[in-house]
Design a protein around this motif. Sequence first.
Motif, PDB file in Angstrom:
ATOM      1  N   VAL A   1       0.822  -1.206   0.000  1.00 39.00           N
ATOM      2  CA  VAL A   1       0.000   0.000   0.000  1.00 39.00           C
ATOM      3  C   VAL A   1       0.862   1.264   0.000  1.00 39.00           C
TER       4      VAL A   1
ATOM      5  N   VAL B   1       0.170   4.832  -1.918  1.00 38.12           N
ATOM      6  CA  VAL B   1      -0.112   6.075  -1.185  1.00 38.12           C
ATOM      7  C   VAL B   1       0.823   7.182  -1.652  1.00 38.12           C
ATOM      8  N   ARG B   2       2.090   6.840  -1.878  1.00 40.80           N
ATOM      9  CA  ARG B   2       3.054   7.849  -2.329  1.00 40.80           C
ATOM     10  C   ARG B   2       2.678   8.392  -3.707  1.00 40.80           C
TER      11      ARG B   2
ATOM     12  N   TYR C   1      -0.284  10.671  -3.316  1.00 41.09           N
ATOM     13  CA  TYR C   1       0.162  11.924  -2.688  1.00 41.09           C
ATOM     14  C   TYR C   1       0.836  12.840  -3.709  1.00 41.09           C
TER      15      TYR C   1
END
Length: 235
Positions: free
Chosen positions: A70, A74-75, A78
């Motif tokens: 995950v 997420v990076r 972002y």
Amino acid sequence: MKPALQAQEGPEPEPITLPENDEQPERTGRSPRTALIEAAALDIALPLLLFYGLRLMGVNQWLALVLSSVLPVVRMVYRLIKDRRVERPTLFSLSIVLSASLVSLLTGDPRLVLARESYLTALVGLWMLSTLLASRPFIYQATMPLLPEATSAAWREDWENVPEFRRAMRVLTIAWGTAFMIDAVARVVMAYTLPVDSVPLLGAGLLTLLLIVIVQFSKAYGKRLSTRLGRHAES
């Protein structure tokens, strides 16, 4: 227009090398080396720590693999939110990761989760090689935004006037694309032949080794090219 390799009066042209030091390029806020270290920490080291930490806590292999995967997602999300623009490479990578993750969730097979990593590296390698058919190959396109203005101007001139420079960009693109294809094949083999708990560490080690080798090859190739063209390569 005279070829860039001819001796000309005035300032000496910039050497043809890939960026090797920590000088801040004028058009970016950080050096390529800093960006590479950040990516390695966030996309390789942290997922590894999370996976093995979860395994020590007794979490099963499949769930530990899914949860540790995950972090890169997420990076990427972002970055999309922070930059407020959708770049095709990031969107492409995100779509591949999410699609592969969905398949993994439906099957519950930890080996399929491990093999999923090869999908992205294979597609990245194929994309790099496909740019050989474009007007500019991958290495040229990826490196230009990282260069200081004077160096990028020299590269543009060399691309237009020096056939050996164009050939070098294509050779380096082939080398990078091949490295990612090797990584993809090796990941599939490891996923289905080695113990599940050992594959994440071995896969990360393989990718790190391949990146070190290809970066050093690129630097050495760039220095040799500079010498052949009568330039003084940067140390």
